[in-house]
Design a protein around this motif. Structure first.
Motif, PDB file in Angstrom:
ATOM      1  N   ILE A 182     -53.080 -83.395 -32.553  1.00 50.91           N
ATOM      2  CA  ILE A 182     -54.260 -83.169 -33.407  1.00 50.91           C
ATOM      3  C   ILE A 182     -54.348 -84.316 -34.429  1.00 50.91           C
ATOM      4  O   ILE A 182     -53.332 -84.859 -34.855  1.00 50.91           O
ATOM      5  CB  ILE A 182     -54.169 -81.821 -34.135  1.00 50.91           C
ATOM      6  CG1 ILE A 182     -52.877 -81.728 -34.959  1.00 50.91           C
ATOM      7  CG2 ILE A 182     -54.248 -80.667 -33.146  1.00 50.91           C
ATOM      8  CD1 ILE A 182     -52.767 -80.447 -35.789  1.00 50.91           C
ATOM      9  N   ALA A 201     -53.813 -75.232 -38.079  1.00 47.69           N
ATOM     10  CA  ALA A 201     -53.890 -75.723 -36.710  1.00 47.69           C
ATOM     11  C   ALA A 201     -52.512 -75.724 -36.068  1.00 47.69           C
ATOM     12  O   ALA A 201     -52.336 -75.321 -34.906  1.00 47.69           O
ATOM     13  CB  ALA A 201     -54.496 -77.110 -36.673  1.00 47.69           C
ATOM     14  N   SER A 237     -60.056 -77.319 -33.942  1.00 49.54           N
ATOM     15  CA  SER A 237     -60.883 -78.279 -34.696  1.00 49.54           C
ATOM     16  C   SER A 237     -61.440 -77.620 -35.952  1.00 49.54           C
ATOM     17  O   SER A 237     -61.806 -76.444 -35.943  1.00 49.54           O
ATOM     18  CB  SER A 237     -62.023 -78.809 -33.823  1.00 49.54           C
ATOM     19  OG  SER A 237     -62.841 -77.753 -33.390  1.00 49.54           O
ATOM     20  N   ALA A 240     -58.136 -81.253 -24.753  1.00 50.67           N
ATOM     21  CA  ALA A 240     -59.266 -80.591 -25.383  1.00 50.67           C
ATOM     22  C   ALA A 240     -59.079 -79.077 -25.324  1.00 50.67           C
ATOM     23  O   ALA A 240     -58.323 -78.527 -24.520  1.00 50.67           O
ATOM     24  CB  ALA A 240     -60.552 -80.986 -24.674  1.00 50.67           C
ATOM     25  N   ALA A 241     -59.782 -78.416 -26.211  1.00 52.78           N
ATOM     26  CA  ALA A 241     -59.718 -76.950 -26.254  1.00 52.78           C
ATOM     27  C   ALA A 241     -60.106 -76.351 -24.893  1.00 52.78           C
ATOM     28  O   ALA A 241     -61.071 -76.800 -24.269  1.00 52.78           O
ATOM     29  CB  ALA A 241     -60.626 -76.418 -27.337  1.00 52.78           C
ATOM     30  N   GLY A 242     -59.352 -75.318 -24.459  1.00 52.68           N
ATOM     31  CA  GLY A 242     -59.637 -74.634 -23.189  1.00 52.68           C
ATOM     32  C   GLY A 242     -58.943 -75.221 -21.997  1.00 52.68           C
ATOM     33  O   GLY A 242     -58.952 -74.613 -20.919  1.00 52.68           O
ATOM     34  N   THR A 243     -58.310 -76.404 -22.169  1.00 55.70           N
ATOM     35  CA  THR A 243     -57.617 -76.999 -21.034  1.00 55.70           C
ATOM     36  C   THR A 243     -56.336 -76.214 -20.729  1.00 55.70           C
ATOM     37  O   THR A 243     -55.518 -75.987 -21.629  1.00 55.70           O
ATOM     38  CB  THR A 243     -57.250 -78.461 -21.332  1.00 55.70           C
ATOM     39  OG1 THR A 243     -58.436 -79.194 -21.669  1.00 55.70           O
ATOM     40  CG2 THR A 243     -56.553 -79.108 -20.149  1.00 55.70           C
ATOM     41  N   PRO A 258     -55.754 -73.761 -27.348  1.00 59.61           N
ATOM     42  CA  PRO A 258     -56.702 -73.172 -28.307  1.00 59.61           C
ATOM     43  C   PRO A 258     -57.522 -74.248 -29.019  1.00 59.61           C
ATOM     44  O   PRO A 258     -57.100 -75.407 -29.131  1.00 59.61           O
ATOM     45  CB  PRO A 258     -55.792 -72.409 -29.272  1.00 59.61           C
ATOM     46  CG  PRO A 258     -54.482 -73.099 -29.189  1.00 59.61           C
ATOM     47  CD  PRO A 258     -54.331 -73.590 -27.795  1.00 59.61           C
ATOM     48  N   ASP A 259     -58.675 -73.846 -29.505  1.00 61.83           N
ATOM     49  CA  ASP A 259     -59.552 -74.749 -30.258  1.00 61.83           C
ATOM     50  C   ASP A 259     -59.138 -74.684 -31.733  1.00 61.83           C
ATOM     51  O   ASP A 259     -59.263 -73.645 -32.382  1.00 61.83           O
ATOM     52  CB  ASP A 259     -61.003 -74.338 -30.106  1.00 61.83           C
ATOM     53  CG  ASP A 259     -61.976 -75.313 -30.759  1.00 61.83           C
ATOM     54  OD1 ASP A 259     -63.196 -75.039 -30.712  1.00 61.83           O
ATOM     55  OD2 ASP A 259     -61.514 -76.347 -31.317  1.00 61.83           O
ATOM     56  N   GLU A 315     -59.868 -84.064 -34.240  1.00 67.29           N
ATOM     57  CA  GLU A 315     -59.692 -84.296 -32.808  1.00 67.29           C
ATOM     58  C   GLU A 315     -58.448 -83.528 -32.321  1.00 67.29           C
ATOM     59  O   GLU A 315     -57.500 -83.300 -33.094  1.00 67.29           O
ATOM     60  CB  GLU A 315     -59.519 -85.783 -32.497  1.00 67.29           C
ATOM     61  CG  GLU A 315     -60.727 -86.645 -32.799  1.00 67.29           C
ATOM     62  CD  GLU A 315     -60.459 -88.111 -32.449  1.00 67.29           C
ATOM     63  OE1 GLU A 315     -59.508 -88.379 -31.669  1.00 67.29           O
ATOM     64  OE2 GLU A 315     -61.184 -88.959 -32.952  1.00 67.29           O
ATOM     65  N   GLN A 316     -58.451 -83.166 -30.984  1.00 66.02           N
ATOM     66  CA  GLN A 316     -57.249 -82.597 -30.377  1.00 66.02           C
ATOM     67  C   GLN A 316     -57.200 -83.031 -28.927  1.00 66.02           C
ATOM     68  O   GLN A 316     -58.225 -83.242 -28.277  1.00 66.02           O
ATOM     69  CB  GLN A 316     -57.232 -81.073 -30.452  1.00 66.02           C
ATOM     70  CG  GLN A 316     -58.328 -80.368 -29.639  1.00 66.02           C
ATOM     71  CD  GLN A 316     -58.229 -78.845 -29.728  1.00 66.02           C
ATOM     72  OE1 GLN A 316     -58.436 -78.320 -30.823  1.00 66.02           O
ATOM     73  NE2 GLN A 316     -57.920 -78.181 -28.607  1.00 66.02           N
ATOM     74  N   SER A 317     -55.959 -83.184 -28.442  1.00 68.51           N
ATOM     75  CA  SER A 317     -55.767 -83.647 -27.070  1.00 68.51           C
ATOM     76  C   SER A 317     -54.512 -82.963 -26.502  1.00 68.51           C
ATOM     77  O   SER A 317     -53.438 -83.046 -27.148  1.00 68.51           O
ATOM     78  CB  SER A 317     -55.578 -85.155 -27.020  1.00 68.51           C
ATOM     79  OG  SER A 317     -55.375 -85.585 -25.687  1.00 68.51           O
TER      80      SER A 317
END
Length: 578
Positions: free
Chosen positions: A573, A532, A525, A560-563, A522-523, A556-558
């Motif tokens: 995050i 979060a 950010s 990335a959103a949608g992966t 999920p996104d 930032e998140q790793s």
């Protein structure tokens, strides 16, 4: 054919309108007409004008109407009425659309054994009804066997009928010595030699000739003229039909030989006895023999269309027409004159002996006929037909026993049933209470119990492929739901409900769960640290926070959103003040 016929358009007896001439016989003509009172089609059999003035022929014609009118049988052409007016002596009969057996033999030649027996059995049933009623047909031939449009066989034209044992000017089949009435190809030897009264066994003989002709496509005795044919009837046995049609077999050879024995004492007593023999033989014949094609030589090129048949159809050949035949003197038995040297009293006794017995014979005949008529329906129907008994719910062996008691036999098949226990009878064809010929099998369906099919294994298969597999297994794809899966590719089946291997009734629905693939990250950010973390946990991920600040926003998140990532994966995050 009908040009110039004076009867066309005439209203006979104020009731029957003559519409079309359809057949000509040796003693009468048959027209299609309309009963104007009941508005129905009828066949009108009209005596030839040249014979209408002859008292003997007129009496014979009326006797035919009365005799056949009392034969209530499905295989006999029914007589509806008889009458006369200044223009014609006639009888009104059941109108039978179809064609004669002669037409069929002209078109097809020899018949298969099954087809021949299918025709012969109802013919014998009809003759059996006549014989048990004390009547002899005396003119059995293909022209007098009608086959309706729906395959029903009927015997017609009792024009030479006589009561067994009755004194009759035609007892010797003639109006005077040395002559006989009939169709030469089907005459029994005793009819020709005139050395014995013609009883019911002359019909048995003609039926045997009929069977021979159906099996081979030809008559057993032929000649250039009637005298030659009559000589062969008297001095030659009917050959075995298997000589011409090898597929016929010895059983049918024996039937033909018995029916056409030159000595009437060696034949079956009447048509009922012959019918029973035919049915016994039929049960022993394999299907391959019953349906074997007759030889090609027995299949002539068709020369005539089927047309329509009624009670009488004539053939083009003179040998096939019912007519008065002159018997050559050499074929007749010697006449023993009364010895004129006897005393007068003995001469009178010798001349009058037969006349003195006539009243006694008539009395005995009347008594026998009355008794026979009362029981003919039951006797014949019990010999030829039986009522299908109820065997529903019984086991196969029980059904065999019950059918056998009725003189019937069954052919058994199995069928799944949701309501009838396995091994029990579901149905019969014909149904319970129906009349069926004893030679025909009753079709009996036995239950195999409820039918069940297993759910096939379709997990990890694409949805379209899984649906087809269910259809092939005679099931249906039910409701479809989607679910994320870390192990099943997107669009493939994760599971079925019921599970694979479960037994279901055919066409039952099977629910499918289809994979949406791995979970997307999920996104988060711009969210606060706590929000979060909660969003990631709700999505099945494990949050990992970079930085020690308890406040701020996710910058930032790793990944990335949608992966897409497996559930339980870690998502890092970063929290920043700016």
């Amino acid at each position: 054919m009908t040009i110039g016929d004076p009867l066309l358009g005439v209203l006979l007896d104020g009731r029957y309108r003559v519409e079309q001439r359809i057949a000509v016989g040796g003693m009468s003509t048959v027209y299609r007409g309309t009963d104007t009172r009941l508005d129905r089609a009828v066949a009108l059999k009209v005596m030839h004008p040249s014979l209408a003035g002859d008292a003997d022929f007129t009496a014979r014609f009326i006797r035919e109407a009365k005799a056949v009118a009392r034969l209530a049988h499905p295989n006999v052409v029914n007589v509806l009425d008889q009458g006369a007016d200044p223009r014609a002596v006639f009888m009104a009969m059941e109108y039978v659309p179809g064609r004669t057996l002669r037409d069929l033999l002209r078109d097809r030649g020899a018949l298969s054994v099954r087809a021949a027996l299918d025709v012969l059995e109802p013919v014998l049933a009809a003759l059996g009804a006549a014989h048990r009623a004390g009547l002899v047909h005396r003119d059995v031939k293909p022209e007098n066997v009608l086959i309706t449009d729906n395959g029903l066989v009927k015997v017609a034209d009792f024009g030479l009928v006589r009561i067994m044992g009755a004194a009759d000017s035609s007892t010797t089949a003639a109006t005077e010595a040395g002559q006989l009435l009939g169709t030469v190809s089907y005459l029994a030897p005793e009819q020709i030699s005139q050395n014995a009264p013609a009883d019911q066994r002359v019909d048995v003989y003609a039926a045997g000739i009929l069977l021979y002709e159906m099996l081979t496509g030809a008559k057993p005795h032929t000649g250039e003229n009637a005298a030659q044919v009559m000589y062969r009837h008297l001095h030659e046995d009917v050959p075995a039909p298997s000589r011409t049609a090898p597929a016929v077999g010895r059983e049918l050879d024996a039937l033909v030989a018995a029916a056409t024995a030159r000595d009437p004492q060696a034949r079956p007593w009447d048509a009922v006895e012959l019918l029973a023999a035919v049915q016994r033989v039929r049960r022993t014949l394999p299907a391959a023999q019953l349906d074997a094609e007759p030889p090609a030589s027995g299949r002539p090129t068709p020369q005539f269309g089927p047309g329509e048949a009624t009670a009488v159809i004539s053939a083009p050949s003179g040998l096939e027409r019912t007519s008065v035949l002159d018997v050559p003197p050499e074929l007749l038995p010697p006449i023993r004159p009364v010895d004129e040297n006897l005393p007068p009293r003995r001469r009178r006794a010798a001349r009058g002996r037969s006349r003195s017995r006539t009243p006694l014979i008539w009395s005995a005949v009347v008594l026998v006929v009355v008794l026979l008529v009362g029981g003919v329906t039951y006797t014949l129907s019990s010999a030829v037909y039986a009522t299908v008994p109820s065997v529903l719910g019984q086991s196969r062996q029980q059904a065999v026993t019950v059918l056998d008691k009725q003189g019937l036999h069954g052919t058994f098949s199995e069928q799944f049933s949701e309501s009838v226990q396995a091994g029990q009878v579901i149905s019969t064809d014909p149904g319970v209470g129906a009349k069926v010929r004893k030679s025909d099998a009753v079709k009996v369906v036995v239950s195999r119990g409820p039918e069940r099919v297993p759910v096939p294994q379709v997990t990890s298969r694409p949805l379209a492929e899984a649906s087809k597999a269910l259809t092939d297994a005679r099931l249906t794809a039910g409701t479809t739901t989607e679910q994320f899966s870390d192990s099943v590719p997107k669009g493939a089946v994760i599971s079925t409900d019921p599970a694979a291997g479960t037994a279901l009734a055919p066409n039952s629905p099977v629910a499918l769960t289809v994979s949406k693939g791995m979970h997307p990250v999920p996104d988060v950010s711009g969210m606060s640290r706590d929000d979060a973390a909660k969003a990631l946990q709700d999505a099945g991920f494990t949050p990992q926070i970079a930085g020690l600040l308890p406040f701020g926003k996710v910058t930032e998140q790793s990944p990335a959103a949608g992966t897409p990532r497996p559930q339980g994966s870690t998502v890092t995050i970063t929290i920043s003040l700016f």
